[in-house]
Design a protein around this motif. Sequence first.
Motif, short mmCIF file in Angstrom:
data_model
loop_
_atom_site.label_atom_id
_atom_site.label_comp_id
_atom_site.label_asym_id
_atom_site.label_seq_id
_atom_site.Cartn_x
_atom_site.Cartn_y
_atom_site.Cartn_z
N LEU A 1 -27.49 81.81 -1.70
CA LEU A 1 -26.07 82.09 -1.94
C LEU A 1 -25.18 81.40 -0.90
N ARG A 2 -25.63 81.39 0.33
CA ARG A 2 -24.85 80.73 1.40
C ARG A 2 -24.76 79.22 1.14
N ARG B 1 -22.32 78.55 -1.74
CA ARG B 1 -20.91 78.70 -1.34
C ARG B 1 -20.43 77.52 -0.50
N SER B 2 -21.30 76.96 0.32
CA SER B 2 -20.89 75.84 1.17
C SER B 2 -20.82 74.53 0.39
#
Length: 167
Positions: free
Chosen positions: A151-152, A155-156
Amino acid sequence: MRLATVIVVTGFLVVGCAAAPASQLDAGAGCRDVHVEVVLVSDVSIAMVSADSCVDGAGSVLPAADATDRLASAAWIAELPRFDRVDASVVVSAETYPFARRSVRSYSPSELESRWGGRPARLDVGVARHGPTGPWILLPLAGVLVLGGALRAARSGSIVVIGMRAR
């Protein structure tokens, strides 16, 4: 995606908390629907053995005292995690037949040993613990860490997840 994560984590936790098998107690005790579980309560390990009913050689339902004795003796010689006490219970006994009224009796190790002899150390398969043990506790943690990392990264903008809506 959240629902799938919850299902996977719940599955790992349920598998890690399974009770001990009771097949050897079913056949050896002459009882029906035997369930055995070794639990830890306030640092006391208790082998909880229960059955719907126990019968004698002629098929008659045993009195509660005889049925709980039979369950306790079967647990005493069964391969289970180490325990400090046996709690034996039977739902239907000769006194309550055909109605269901649970009869429970606790046995201390000294009483078990005096009645049925010493318990060989080879029967103790470990120590009872709460919840999942060993690698089972690491699997949900690893799943959460991988999901968090994915997920990180999404998002990036380092990776593109197909099927997600942009808000």
